[in-house]
Design an enzyme around this catalytic site. Structure first.
Site, PDB file in Angstrom:
ATOM      1  N   CYS A 114       0.818  -1.225   0.000  1.00  0.00           N
ATOM      2  CA  CYS A 114       0.000   0.000   0.000  1.00  0.00           C
ATOM      3  C   CYS A 114       0.847   1.269   0.000  1.00  0.00           C
ATOM      4  O   CYS A 114       0.351   2.349  -0.297  1.00  0.00           O
ATOM      5  CB  CYS A 114      -0.936   0.006   1.204  1.00  0.00           C
ATOM      6  N   HIS A 255      -3.719   7.262   2.771  1.00  0.00           N
ATOM      7  CA  HIS A 255      -4.039   5.939   2.221  1.00  0.00           C
ATOM      8  C   HIS A 255      -5.401   5.529   2.772  1.00  0.00           C
ATOM      9  O   HIS A 255      -5.690   5.734   3.955  1.00  0.00           O
ATOM     10  CB  HIS A 255      -2.958   4.941   2.649  1.00  0.00           C
ATOM     11  N   ASN A 285     -10.162  -0.318  -0.201  1.00  0.00           N
ATOM     12  CA  ASN A 285      -8.699  -0.227  -0.228  1.00  0.00           C
ATOM     13  C   ASN A 285      -8.200  -0.729  -1.585  1.00  0.00           C
ATOM     14  O   ASN A 285      -8.259  -1.919  -1.872  1.00  0.00           O
ATOM     15  CB  ASN A 285      -8.123  -1.066   0.909  1.00  0.00           C
TER      16      ASN A 285
HETATM   17  N1  COA Z   1     -18.365  -9.298   8.771  1.00  0.00           N
HETATM   18  C1  COA Z   1     -18.744  -9.650  10.006  1.00  0.00           C
HETATM   19  N2  COA Z   1     -17.880  -9.989  10.965  1.00  0.00           N
HETATM   20  C2  COA Z   1     -16.574  -9.984  10.654  1.00  0.00           C
HETATM   21  C3  COA Z   1     -16.122  -9.637   9.367  1.00  0.00           C
HETATM   22  C4  COA Z   1     -17.068  -9.285   8.408  1.00  0.00           C
HETATM   23  N3  COA Z   1     -16.742  -8.930   7.168  1.00  0.00           N
HETATM   24  N4  COA Z   1     -14.779  -9.714   9.356  1.00  0.00           N
HETATM   25  C5  COA Z   1     -14.390 -10.096  10.579  1.00  0.00           C
HETATM   26  N5  COA Z   1     -15.475 -10.279  11.359  1.00  0.00           N
HETATM   27  C6  COA Z   1     -15.533 -10.705  12.738  1.00  0.00           C
HETATM   28  C7  COA Z   1     -14.290 -11.426  13.157  1.00  0.00           C
HETATM   29  O1  COA Z   1     -14.385 -12.781  12.785  1.00  0.00           O
HETATM   30  C8  COA Z   1     -14.328 -11.249  14.656  1.00  0.00           C
HETATM   31  O2  COA Z   1     -15.188 -12.212  15.174  1.00  0.00           O
HETATM   32  P1  COA Z   1     -14.766 -13.047  16.472  1.00  0.00           P
HETATM   33  O3  COA Z   1     -14.543 -12.013  17.542  1.00  0.00           O
HETATM   34  O4  COA Z   1     -15.964 -13.915  16.683  1.00  0.00           O
HETATM   35  O5  COA Z   1     -13.530 -13.786  16.089  1.00  0.00           O
HETATM   36  C9  COA Z   1     -15.018  -9.895  14.842  1.00  0.00           C
HETATM   37  O6  COA Z   1     -15.592  -9.561  13.576  1.00  0.00           O
HETATM   38  C10 COA Z   1     -14.099  -8.799  15.264  1.00  0.00           C
HETATM   39  O7  COA Z   1     -12.930  -8.840  14.482  1.00  0.00           O
HETATM   40  P2  COA Z   1     -11.820  -7.764  14.680  1.00  0.00           P
HETATM   41  O8  COA Z   1     -10.589  -8.202  13.938  1.00  0.00           O
HETATM   42  O9  COA Z   1     -11.699  -7.375  16.107  1.00  0.00           O
HETATM   43  O10 COA Z   1     -12.472  -6.528  13.937  1.00  0.00           O
HETATM   44  P3  COA Z   1     -11.828  -5.130  13.777  1.00  0.00           P
HETATM   45  O11 COA Z   1     -12.644  -4.121  14.452  1.00  0.00           O
HETATM   46  O12 COA Z   1     -10.348  -5.149  14.056  1.00  0.00           O
HETATM   47  O13 COA Z   1     -11.984  -4.909  12.197  1.00  0.00           O
HETATM   48  C11 COA Z   1     -10.646  -5.046  10.224  1.00  0.00           C
HETATM   49  C12 COA Z   1     -11.407  -5.815  11.299  1.00  0.00           C
HETATM   50  C13 COA Z   1     -10.020  -6.011   9.231  1.00  0.00           C
HETATM   51  C14 COA Z   1     -11.619  -4.136   9.503  1.00  0.00           C
HETATM   52  C15 COA Z   1      -9.556  -4.207  10.911  1.00  0.00           C
HETATM   53  O14 COA Z   1      -8.805  -5.019  11.766  1.00  0.00           O
HETATM   54  C16 COA Z   1      -8.642  -3.537   9.962  1.00  0.00           C
HETATM   55  O15 COA Z   1      -9.042  -2.632   9.254  1.00  0.00           O
HETATM   56  N6  COA Z   1      -7.343  -3.893   9.974  1.00  0.00           N
HETATM   57  C17 COA Z   1      -6.338  -3.243   9.190  1.00  0.00           C
HETATM   58  C18 COA Z   1      -6.631  -3.444   7.753  1.00  0.00           C
HETATM   59  C19 COA Z   1      -5.681  -2.702   6.903  1.00  0.00           C
HETATM   60  O16 COA Z   1      -5.570  -1.534   7.035  1.00  0.00           O
HETATM   61  N7  COA Z   1      -5.047  -3.448   6.032  1.00  0.00           N
HETATM   62  C20 COA Z   1      -4.279  -2.968   5.001  1.00  0.00           C
HETATM   63  C21 COA Z   1      -3.127  -2.223   5.478  1.00  0.00           C
HETATM   64  S1  COA Z   1      -2.720  -1.273   4.145  1.00  0.00           S
END
Ligand code: COA
Length: 332
Positions: A114, A255, A285
């Site tokens: 990214c 970003h 993204n």
């Molecule tokens: N729909 C519903 N539930 C979902 C889901 C979806 N699309 N994706 C994940 N979950 C669930 C998970 O399984 C988890 O369930 P569990 O607690 O029963 O295991 C729950 O939601 C919480 O997951 P968590 O990882 O705590 O959510 P979060 O608030 O951290 O959000 C992301 C998840 C991926 C959106 C977040 O972690 C994120 O944005 N990370 C960085 C991503 C990023 O920037 N990546 C690229 C870098 S350039």
């Protein structure tokens, strides 16, 4: 004689097909509400089968030539930042050169996930500053749908396809142009965000396919924590290094990975949201494309004027992160 590089044009290309949160509800166990509140994303664009990253990038390059009123033959170099090259080799840059008609340009790719666009922009800037080149195109382009597992709700809601490009040219005007870059890597983050197979470590095999190792793997929580702290830090550090504060900024183009990561950076910078370019709700993204795509839309919306102090900041796989400070060069 003083020579700096400045962005003389910015353009983008996005595919027509829209994949909404509602569509994803029918594909995996998720809800539009979860996606919107956790990421800020409402929909993303998906490139049609049979087309690749180079097709989007070439359209962005053609658009840039139209905007600047130049012939593609005038371009001297093309640098493409991408993690979804059409193929390992030749480089996507070579394919973009051919498809855009920029037959006089050399071309190559940069891989920094990214953060790729800012890394590529820093390289293009050096060619201009060295005085050896006068028209370099820097592209950020990714067909993330090609490496996204649409059975994995953790990742498939996040990504989309797009391309964005800028044209770099030299200037004698000390008031405009690229001011500084801050770029960082931390290879200990490699395991948290990766595409495991298809390279020299795990060449494609029945096993790699069966294990879904040709799709993005991400430990979202870990990446999120790192991204929030590093993107905010590098955004603040570059403006303070040059004696500025958030008040001096006219536009911040972050970003677009997660609206909550952008929020944290905006808070640290202490700026109002009317100075922040956000389009994650429409595109998700798009990896290397997010910053040039957001910059291009900002320009179209009349948010950029001559001498405006503009900040880019990014974070991505690797881990890689960085920021860029510049003074915008022209009015719409
Ligand atoms: N729909 C519903 N539930 C979902 C889901 C979806 N699309 N994706 C994940 N979950 C669930 C998970 O399984 C988890 O369930 P569990 O607690 O029963 O295991 C729950 O939601 C919480 O997951 P968590 O990882 O705590 O959510 P979060 O608030 O951290 O959000 C992301 C998840 C991926 C959106 C977040 O972690 C994120 O944005 N990370 C960085 C991503 C990023 O920037 N990546 C690229 C870098 S350039």
């Amino acid at each position: 004689m003083y020579k700096n590089a400045y962005i003389s044009a910015v353009a983008h290309y996005v595919p027509e097909k829209v994949l909404t949160n509602f569509d994803l509800e029918k594909m995996v166990d998720t809800s539009g509400e979860w996606i919107r509140t956790r990421t800020g994303i409402k929909e993303r664009r998906i490139l049609e089968d049979g087309k690749a990253t180079s097709d989007m990038a070439a359209e962005a390059v053609k658009n840039i030539c139209k905007l600047r009123g130049i012939d593609p033959m005038e371009i001297e170099g093309i640098i493409v930042a991408t993690v979804t090259p059409d193929m390992f080799f030749p480089s996507t840059g070579n394919l973009v050169q051919e498809k855009s008609g920029a037959k006089n340009a050399w071309s190559f790719d940069v891989a920094a996930a990214c953060s790729g666009f800012l890394y590529a922009l820093s390289i293009g800037t050096q060619y201009i500053k060295a005085g050896t080149h006068s028209k370099i195109v820097v592209v950020g382009a990714d067909k993330m749908s090609a490496i996204t597992n649409y059975r994995d709700r953790n990742t498939c809601v996040l990504f989309g396809d797009a391309a964005g490009a800028v044209l770099l040219e030299p200037t004698d005007d000390e008031q405009i142009g690229l001011i500084d870059f801050m770029l960082f890597s931390d290879g200990s983050g490699a395991e948290y965000l990766k595409l495991k197979a298809g390279g020299s470590l795990y060449p494609a095999s029945l096993e790699t396919v069966a294990n879904d190792w040709h799709f993005i793997y991400q430990d979202g929580k870990y990446v999120f924590k790192f991204a929030v702290s590093k993107m905010a830090e590098v955004a603040v550090n570059i403006i303070e290094k040059h004696g500025y504060s958030g008040k001096d900024l006219k536009l911040f183009v972050p970003h677009q990975a997660n609206l909550r990561i952008i929020d944290a950076t905006v808070k640290r910078l202490g700026i109002d949201y009317d100075k922040v370019m956000i389009n994650i709700e429409k595109f998700g993204n798009t990896t290397a494309a997010t910053i040039p795509l957001a910059l291009s839309e900002a320009w179209e919306q009349g948010k950029l004027n001559k001498n405006d102090l503009v900040l880019f900041a990014t974070f991505g796989g690797g881990f890689t992160w960085g920021s860029t400070l510049l003074r915008w060069a022209y009015d719409k």
